[in-house]
Design a protein around this motif. Sequence first.
Motif: not given
Length: 542
Positions: A296-319
Amino acid sequence: MASDPKRRKVSLTPEGDAMARTVREMDATSGFDVVVVCTSNVSQEAYWQERLTATRGQAAKAGAVIVAVHEDWQGDGAGNGLGTLYAYTKARAKAKEASGIDLDAILAGGGTVGVYHTAGKGTRLAPLPGAENNNKPGVKLPSLVQIAPGVHAELTILEAVVRQTGCYAPKREGRCSVFWGDQIFVPSAGHAESGAHHADILAQMGPMPDEQVWVAKGLDKYGLITVNEQNEAAQVEKVSYETAMRLLKGFGTVTSVGPSLGSFSLSNEMLTELLCEFADELDGKQSKMDSDPHFWMPLTLDKNSYVSVMVTKDETAEVAGAHHDRMQKFKTGLLGKHPSKGVFGAVNVGESCYWWDYGQLGLYKKNNELAMGDSEEAEALRAYLKIPEESRKVGCQCESDVAMTDGSVCLASKFKSGSLKRTIASHVTCDQIDTNGCILINVTAKKIKATNCIVYNVVDDSEDGLVLADGAVMTNVFMPGSEKLVQNSSTTTDGGKVFKVKMTGNPFSFAEVYKMNGGTDVTAAYALGAAAHAAAKEKLGL
C-alpha cells in the motif's frame, strides 16, 4: 440454580439499537464462498480443515468450501503480503486436487474468497496458546457450537472471526478478502460495500483533524489511512501530524483519516496481477513482504516520502527506491489493463465500532468479562456469543441452591453446590464451586475456590481440588507421550515480556513449552485432554 433477576430495564439508545442490529447480521447465514485458513503447520492444517467443515452454518456459512493450508516459507515467514498470495496459491492447488474446485473461476464468476491469517506464537496471550498446543486460533471463548450430532464445544477465536467477517461477503463480489484471526469488530458504520478500488482496507475513518486533535486522538500511535477528494486512499505509518502532512504533500486535500484495522480486500484482477508480479518470490519461497509497507505505501506515496519512511525501518534507500519503482510500474500496468477502478480505497467501519481483541491475556480477560456487564456493548457481545440475555445459561446441570450472581454466565457446566459471583463457567464440572471474578473454561475438579482467576483446560483429580491465589492463571498442556504439564501465571503478567523466563512454580518457560509443542499432533493432544477430563470425572464421581 438461583440467578440474578432481569438486569437491563431501559431501552437501547438509537446508537445501541443500530449496533445490536449489526450484531444480529453476524449469524453465519451469509459468508464467503471459500474460506482459506493459513496455519502454522501440517497438524493445524488438518485440524482446521475438519473443524471448520464441522461448524459450517455456525462460523463459515453452510456449504462454504473450506481450505486449510500451512505456511512453509523459508526464514521468518513470508509476511502478510506475500503470505496472503502464497496462502491463495496453496489453497488453489489443494482445492483443485482434492475436489476439482477452481478458486480462480469462483472469483472470476463473482464469487468470494476469505483468507484468514492465524500464524504467530501468541506470546502476549501466554499461557493459553500453550494449552492449545500452539494452536493459537483455537483458544476458546464462552460460547457453544455443535461439532458433531449432540456434541458441543466452545466457539474458538478463529470461528468467531470467520462468523463476524462473513457479513462482508455479499458486499464483495469477485474479491478476495483478508483478515486476522484474533479480533472481532462490530462496525458502527455498517458493513460498507467494496468495489470502487482494486484494493481497499478497513479503517475507522473520521474528518481530517488539526494538529491538536491529531495528538488528542493519539493518531501518531497507529498505522493510518487517509482519503483525498478523489476518494483515493494512502497508507502512512505511525507518524506525527507534521510528518503526515509532509508525506502526503503530493496527495491532494485530505478529507478523512483514521486508524487502519489492517484487513483488506483485492479485486480478482489485482490478485491475478500480484500473483504474476511476485511469481519468482512465491516459487522460490523467498523474501518477506508485509502489505502495509510493501504494497500500500509504495502504491500510494511518492518516491521520496516512501524512501524516507523505509530507511527508518533498516532498509537502504536503494532497496526502498527500487521497490517503489517496481510497485509504481505494477500500478501503471494494472490501471492500463483494468482502468474502471481506483487503486486503493478505504472501507469505513466507523469511529464508534466495538472492537473485541483477544490477542493479549489482559484483553482476553477484559473482553470475556464484558460478557457479564450491563452496557449496550455487553448486550451486543452476549448476543454475538449466543448467551441468553435473561438466564445467562445454556445446557447447565446444576443443583437449585447453586447461586449465580453479578452477571455470571454458565455454559454446559455441572455443579452440586456453591456460588458463582461475576464468573464465566463453560464446560466446568465440579462438586463445589466458590468463585468471584473468574473465567473458567474446560475445567474438571472436585472443588474450585478462586478469585479474579483464569482457569483454562485444567484437570485436577485430587480430593482437595483447586484453591488458587487471587489473580492466578492456571492451564494444563496435554502432549502425547508426555505427562500432563501445569503452567501458571497471573492476570497481570504480560506473557510477551516473560516468554523466555521460567516463572516461579513452572517447570519450563512459555518459550520452552512452545518448542515442546512444536511437533505435537493437535488432534491427538485434544483427544488426550478429553480422556483426562473423562477419567477425572469417573474417579471423582462427578
